[in-house]
Write an enzyme that holds these catalytic residues in place. Structure first.
Site, mmCIF file in Angstrom:
data_model
loop_
_atom_site.group_PDB
_atom_site.id
_atom_site.type_symbol
_atom_site.label_atom_id
_atom_site.label_comp_id
_atom_site.label_asym_id
_atom_site.label_seq_id
_atom_site.Cartn_x
_atom_site.Cartn_y
_atom_site.Cartn_z
ATOM 1 N N LYS A 1 0.834 -1.198 0.000
ATOM 2 C CA LYS A 1 0.000 0.000 0.000
ATOM 3 C C LYS A 1 0.870 1.251 0.000
ATOM 4 O O LYS A 1 1.772 1.370 0.845
ATOM 5 C CB LYS A 1 -0.878 0.019 1.259
ATOM 6 C CG LYS A 1 -1.871 -1.132 1.329
ATOM 7 C CD LYS A 1 -3.066 -0.879 0.434
ATOM 8 C CE LYS A 1 -4.108 -1.975 0.644
ATOM 9 N NZ LYS A 1 -5.246 -1.812 -0.267
ATOM 10 N N LYS B 1 -13.551 -7.271 -7.043
ATOM 11 C CA LYS B 1 -13.809 -7.847 -5.723
ATOM 12 C C LYS B 1 -15.198 -8.461 -5.790
ATOM 13 O O LYS B 1 -16.195 -7.745 -5.609
ATOM 14 C CB LYS B 1 -13.748 -6.750 -4.656
ATOM 15 C CG LYS B 1 -12.365 -6.135 -4.483
ATOM 16 C CD LYS B 1 -12.439 -4.936 -3.569
ATOM 17 C CE LYS B 1 -11.127 -4.612 -2.909
ATOM 18 N NZ LYS B 1 -10.012 -4.378 -3.831
HETATM 19 MG MG MG Z 1 -6.879 -1.767 -4.240
#
Ligand code: MG
Length: 320
Positions: A154, A260
């Protein structure tokens, strides 16, 4: 009449006994993204006819309904639910669409019956999420020993100068066979995105893609950047639901789409769209339990292109 068609007709007319319960799971280590810090995953397990299980695992800050909206929907349903009701769940409840359709799969109709055929062998091990910041430098080796070869880190969490320093160290120490995905969660400015993409273009390490460099509303800028830099860009927040995914495709996005399944919406309609357009998709977790995970992995196994690792290597974040 074919047995499944028979069951399906009965389901439409007769309905399935419906029950649900909530769950809460605390992350072993909090998940830090540019959206903030996430400590606890809460969701709903739905059960149809005592044997069809599905999971509703919303992430409202990512574009799905809230947990409360999903609960309200479950509470207003009758004790018997028909297929017609399930296929009429509105598009503003995408995690509910996923949960109920996959529960229907367990009944032998609707979504393909889960566990009816074993998953095809995974083309490559899943991508593993590294801790943000310096933590990445300490943890990749243990994950490498466990067999992981694709890592996700991240960015957009700390000052860019500090992150570029850590990135430099990380890419110098990762083995040549490792692939690295960077995920900014829409947290970069245009200038920062150019700096990251330029840096990735200039190094020899294998950077698979930069995920969602800019906020959702800056789609045109991401489309432009994808044409200028060698390093691939993947859209994630921009394509949280099937409606958004279709919209970006129509506006010309031919880069990578992160899907997702847990919050994308109806799995049957998602399958139809992916198969029709042969999009380059990377499938990813929403930190669901094994119930949602199995249903999502089944879709990923059917629809993944180009041997891309699925993003389900998150067990070290959850006590599973
Ligand atoms: Mg992402």
């Amino acid at each position: 009449m074919h047995a499944e068609a028979q069951r399906r007709r009965e389901g439409e007319v007769r309905g399935y006994q419906f029950d649900f319960r909530c769950y809460r799971r605390r992350f072993l280590q909090p998940l830090v993204t540019s959206h903030g810090i996430w400590h606890t995953r809460e969701g709903i397990i739905v059960c149809l006819g005592n044997c069809g299980y599905g999971e509703i695992a919303p992430i409202s800050w990512f574009g799905s309904e809230t947990l409360e909206q999903a609960l309200d929907f479950c509470r207003q349903l009758p004790v018997e639910v028909t297929e017609e009701m399930i296929f009429s769940i509105p598009d503003n409840l995408p995690a509910c669409q996923f949960g109920f359709e996959s529960a229907l799969g367990g009944m032998g109709s609707g979504e393909k019956k889960q566990n009816s055929s074993p998953l095809p062998p995974a083309p490559c091990p899943p991508a593993s999420l590294l801790p943000s910041g310096e933590g990445a430098l300490n943890q990749w080796k243990a994950l490498w020993k466990q067999g992981y070869r694709t890592f996700k880190w991240k960015i957009g969490v700390d000052a860019i100068s500090r992150e570029l320093e850590i990135f430099d160290l990380l890419t110098r120490t990762l083995p040549p066979a490792a692939k690295l995905r960077l995920d900014a969660n829409g947290g970069l400015s245009y200038e920062e995105a150019k700096l990251w993409l330029g840096t990735c273009d200039d190094i020899s390490a294998n950077i698979e893609f930069l995920e969602q460099p800019l906020p959702v509303e800056q789609f045109s800028a991401m489309l432009e950047l994808s044409a200028v830099f060698k390093t691939a860009i993947a859209l994630d927040e921009s394509v949280a639901t099937l409606q958004q995914l279709k919209h970006c495709f129509e506006k010309g996005w031919r880069g990578i789409f992160v899907i997702k399944p847990g919050i994308a919406g109806s799995p049957s309609r998602l399958r139809d769209f992916c198969q029709q357009h042969q999009i380059d998709a990377v499938f990813s977790s929403v930190f669901e339990t094994e119930i949602g995970r199995q249903a999502a992995l089944q879709l990923a196994a059917e629809l993944s292109q180009q041997n891309r690792a699925v993003g389900f290597g998150i067990n070290h974040f959850l006590d599973v």
